[in-house]
Motif scaffolding. Structure first.
Motif, PDB file in Angstrom:
ATOM      1  N   ILE A  53      26.288   4.597  -3.138  1.00 28.72           N
ATOM      2  CA  ILE A  53      25.260   4.926  -2.300  1.00 28.72           C
ATOM      3  C   ILE A  53      24.698   5.732  -2.018  1.00 28.72           C
ATOM      4  O   ILE A  53      26.745   6.597  -1.401  1.00 28.72           O
ATOM      5  CB  ILE A  53      25.065   3.995  -0.514  1.00 28.72           C
ATOM      6  CG1 ILE A  53      24.862   2.905  -2.061  1.00 28.72           C
ATOM      7  CG2 ILE A  53      23.677   4.546  -0.331  1.00 28.72           C
ATOM      8  CD1 ILE A  53      24.901   1.543  -0.711  1.00 28.72           C
ATOM      9  N   VAL A  54      24.648   7.109  -2.421  1.00 28.29           N
ATOM     10  CA  VAL A  54      24.146   8.858  -2.139  1.00 28.29           C
ATOM     11  C   VAL A  54      22.805   8.286  -0.841  1.00 28.29           C
ATOM     12  O   VAL A  54      21.475   7.639  -0.990  1.00 28.29           O
ATOM     13  CB  VAL A  54      23.665   8.874  -2.920  1.00 28.29           C
ATOM     14  CG1 VAL A  54      23.498  10.556  -2.755  1.00 28.29           C
ATOM     15  CG2 VAL A  54      25.156   8.958  -3.941  1.00 28.29           C
ATOM     16  N   GLU A  55      23.437   9.379   0.406  1.00 28.93           N
ATOM     17  CA  GLU A  55      21.936   9.772   1.180  1.00 28.93           C
ATOM     18  C   GLU A  55      21.610  10.873   0.674  1.00 28.93           C
ATOM     19  O   GLU A  55      22.471  11.811  -0.017  1.00 28.93           O
ATOM     20  CB  GLU A  55      22.680   9.744   2.761  1.00 28.93           C
ATOM     21  CG  GLU A  55      21.917   9.959   3.938  1.00 28.93           C
ATOM     22  CD  GLU A  55      22.432   9.802   5.250  1.00 28.93           C
ATOM     23  OE1 GLU A  55      22.781   9.002   6.011  1.00 28.93           O
ATOM     24  OE2 GLU A  55      23.416  11.130   5.614  1.00 28.93           O
ATOM     25  N   GLN A  56      20.233  11.129   1.495  1.00 30.35           N
ATOM     26  CA  GLN A  56      19.772  12.016   1.319  1.00 30.35           C
ATOM     27  C   GLN A  56      18.246  12.677   1.897  1.00 30.35           C
ATOM     28  O   GLN A  56      17.681  11.291   2.167  1.00 30.35           O
ATOM     29  CB  GLN A  56      18.786  11.897  -0.339  1.00 30.35           C
ATOM     30  CG  GLN A  56      19.693  12.153  -2.134  1.00 30.35           C
ATOM     31  CD  GLN A  56      19.234  12.466  -3.240  1.00 30.35           C
ATOM     32  OE1 GLN A  56      18.121  12.274  -3.548  1.00 30.35           O
ATOM     33  NE2 GLN A  56      19.440  13.537  -3.986  1.00 30.35           N
ATOM     34  N   TYR A 101       9.546   8.839   2.659  1.00 29.17           N
ATOM     35  CA  TYR A 101      10.625   8.886   3.466  1.00 29.17           C
ATOM     36  C   TYR A 101      11.907   8.882   4.719  1.00 29.17           C
ATOM     37  O   TYR A 101      10.998   9.791   5.311  1.00 29.17           O
ATOM     38  CB  TYR A 101      12.159   9.255   2.297  1.00 29.17           C
ATOM     39  CG  TYR A 101      12.103   8.596   0.944  1.00 29.17           C
ATOM     40  CD1 TYR A 101      12.922   8.151   0.845  1.00 29.17           C
ATOM     41  CD2 TYR A 101      11.148   9.347  -0.390  1.00 29.17           C
ATOM     42  CE1 TYR A 101      12.678   7.253  -1.039  1.00 29.17           C
ATOM     43  CE2 TYR A 101      11.178   9.054  -1.713  1.00 29.17           C
ATOM     44  CZ  TYR A 101      11.451   8.056  -2.178  1.00 29.17           C
ATOM     45  OH  TYR A 101      12.530   7.620  -2.660  1.00 29.17           O
ATOM     46  N   SER A 102      12.722   8.561   5.357  1.00 23.23           N
ATOM     47  CA  SER A 102      12.627   8.867   6.144  1.00 23.23           C
ATOM     48  C   SER A 102      13.265  10.118   6.186  1.00 23.23           C
ATOM     49  O   SER A 102      13.799  10.599   5.006  1.00 23.23           O
ATOM     50  CB  SER A 102      13.599   7.688   6.836  1.00 23.23           C
ATOM     51  OG  SER A 102      14.712   7.241   6.150  1.00 23.23           O
ATOM     52  N   LYS A 153       1.031  -1.700   0.022  1.00 26.75           N
ATOM     53  CA  LYS A 153       0.076   0.053  -0.217  1.00 26.75           C
ATOM     54  C   LYS A 153       0.983   1.019   0.038  1.00 26.75           C
ATOM     55  O   LYS A 153       0.667   2.584  -0.834  1.00 26.75           O
ATOM     56  CB  LYS A 153      -0.967   0.329   1.373  1.00 26.75           C
ATOM     57  CG  LYS A 153      -1.962  -1.029   1.100  1.00 26.75           C
ATOM     58  CD  LYS A 153      -2.988  -1.137   2.183  1.00 26.75           C
ATOM     59  CE  LYS A 153      -3.968  -2.052   2.014  1.00 26.75           C
ATOM     60  NZ  LYS A 153      -4.858  -2.585   3.506  1.00 26.75           N
ATOM     61  N   ILE A 154       1.984   1.367   0.257  1.00 31.91           N
ATOM     62  CA  ILE A 154       2.757   2.409   0.929  1.00 31.91           C
ATOM     63  C   ILE A 154       3.626   2.791  -0.611  1.00 31.91           C
ATOM     64  O   ILE A 154       3.403   3.891  -1.057  1.00 31.91           O
ATOM     65  CB  ILE A 154       4.185   1.898   1.230  1.00 31.91           C
ATOM     66  CG1 ILE A 154       3.352   2.674   3.477  1.00 31.91           C
ATOM     67  CG2 ILE A 154       5.603   2.882   2.038  1.00 31.91           C
ATOM     68  CD1 ILE A 154       4.440   2.105   4.574  1.00 31.91           C
ATOM     69  N   VAL A 155       4.154   1.312  -1.265  1.00 29.36           N
ATOM     70  CA  VAL A 155       4.513   1.310  -2.396  1.00 29.36           C
ATOM     71  C   VAL A 155       3.332   2.332  -3.488  1.00 29.36           C
ATOM     72  O   VAL A 155       3.874   2.833  -4.523  1.00 29.36           O
ATOM     73  CB  VAL A 155       5.189  -0.071  -3.389  1.00 29.36           C
ATOM     74  CG1 VAL A 155       5.984   0.445  -3.722  1.00 29.36           C
ATOM     75  CG2 VAL A 155       6.072   0.524  -2.644  1.00 29.36           C
ATOM     76  N   GLU A 156       2.043   1.203  -3.064  1.00 27.86           N
ATOM     77  CA  GLU A 156       1.343   1.924  -4.495  1.00 27.86           C
ATOM     78  C   GLU A 156       0.894   3.464  -4.386  1.00 27.86           C
ATOM     79  O   GLU A 156       0.793   4.492  -5.288  1.00 27.86           O
ATOM     80  CB  GLU A 156      -0.153   1.121  -4.186  1.00 27.86           C
ATOM     81  CG  GLU A 156       0.004  -0.488  -4.806  1.00 27.86           C
ATOM     82  CD  GLU A 156      -1.030  -1.103  -4.458  1.00 27.86           C
ATOM     83  OE1 GLU A 156      -2.202  -0.312  -3.825  1.00 27.86           O
ATOM     84  OE2 GLU A 156      -0.928  -2.337  -5.084  1.00 27.86           O
ATOM     85  N   ARG A 157       1.223   3.747  -3.454  1.00 28.01           N
ATOM     86  CA  ARG A 157       0.580   5.024  -2.531  1.00 28.01           C
ATOM     87  C   ARG A 157       1.756   5.981  -3.491  1.00 28.01           C
ATOM     88  O   ARG A 157       1.650   7.387  -3.877  1.00 28.01           O
ATOM     89  CB  ARG A 157       0.674   5.148  -1.129  1.00 28.01           C
ATOM     90  CG  ARG A 157       0.006   7.122  -0.632  1.00 28.01           C
ATOM     91  CD  ARG A 157      -1.015   7.672  -1.086  1.00 28.01           C
ATOM     92  NE  ARG A 157      -1.050   8.904  -0.375  1.00 28.01           N
ATOM     93  CZ  ARG A 157      -1.522  10.110  -1.139  1.00 28.01           C
ATOM     94  NH1 ARG A 157      -2.233   9.973  -2.397  1.00 28.01           N
ATOM     95  NH2 ARG A 157      -1.561  11.338  -0.522  1.00 28.01           N
ATOM     96  N   ASN A 186       9.129   0.775   9.727  1.00 30.85           N
ATOM     97  CA  ASN A 186       8.313   1.772  10.632  1.00 30.85           C
ATOM     98  C   ASN A 186       7.591   2.628   9.176  1.00 30.85           C
ATOM     99  O   ASN A 186       7.106   3.299   9.862  1.00 30.85           O
ATOM    100  CB  ASN A 186       8.918   2.864  11.237  1.00 30.85           C
ATOM    101  CG  ASN A 186      10.343   1.827  12.758  1.00 30.85           C
ATOM    102  OD1 ASN A 186       9.295   0.800  12.925  1.00 30.85           O
ATOM    103  ND2 ASN A 186      10.823   2.605  12.213  1.00 30.85           N
ATOM    104  N   GLY A 187       6.688   2.410   8.489  1.00 27.05           N
ATOM    105  CA  GLY A 187       5.665   2.678   7.941  1.00 27.05           C
ATOM    106  C   GLY A 187       6.827   3.724   6.061  1.00 27.05           C
ATOM    107  O   GLY A 187       5.537   4.759   6.076  1.00 27.05           O
ATOM    108  N   LEU A 188       8.930   3.532   6.541  1.00 28.72           N
ATOM    109  CA  LEU A 188       9.025   4.687   5.609  1.00 28.72           C
ATOM    110  C   LEU A 188       9.768   3.996   5.158  1.00 28.72           C
ATOM    111  O   LEU A 188      10.719   3.519   5.372  1.00 28.72           O
ATOM    112  CB  LEU A 188       9.907   6.011   6.496  1.00 28.72           C
ATOM    113  CG  LEU A 188       9.098   7.128   7.655  1.00 28.72           C
ATOM    114  CD1 LEU A 188       9.680   7.632   8.583  1.00 28.72           C
ATOM    115  CD2 LEU A 188       7.483   7.686   6.532  1.00 28.72           C
TER     116      LEU A 188
END
Length: 152
Positions: A65-68, A50-51, A29-33, A130-132
């Protein structure tokens, strides 16, 4: 007393069997949203999924890998929209796992400023905690873009 421990153990065992599918459904559901917001070009809302700091692996950001943070995420997608105002992603298939990962196979389409159209198959592995979204590892053939920029 033994019976109480046995019932508690059985309850915990059953609960552990139910949890992965629930998590998988929530992640789906998160990905669809996420893709719904992407296709509406609601970058700030999408970035909130995103976190505070998320890890990206994306050819557009280089080879590592890049942190944003959320501001950088919204900016990145705003820049994408500036290049391709009608950019749109169509999900082909979601591959949920019994962990906190979900793999998405999709096709991105759009029109460049010179009116050339593109169709680009892409695969993304999202890590959701945790949903993010904490990790967004995206794979696509970036050879043509690298070649046109003199990178090979």
């Amino acid at each position: 007393m033994k019976n109480t421990h046995g019932i508690s153990f059985l309850f915990l065992l059953l609960l552990s069997c139910i949890n992965p599918s629930t998590s998988s459904n929530e992640n789906q559901k998160i990905v669809e949203r996420y893709y719904e917001l992407f296709n509406k070009h609601q970058w700030e809302e999408m970035a909130k999924m995103y976190s505070e700091k998320a890890l990206f692996k994306d050819p557009s950001l280089g080879t590592g890998i890049v942190e944003q943070n959320r501001v950088e995420i919204a900016k990145k997608y705003g820049e994408l929209e500036a290049l391709f105002p009608d950019v749109h992603d169509s999900i082909i298939q979601l591959y949920p796992t019994n962990t906190n990962h979900i793999v998405v196979e999709f096709v991105s389409t759009g029109t460049a400023p010179d009116n050339t159209k593109f169709t680009l198959p892409i695969c993304t592995i999202f890590t959701i905690e945790n949903g993010l979204i904490t990790k967004d590892f995206t794979y696509y053939d970036n050879f043509e873009a690298a070649a046109s920029n003199g990178k090979q």
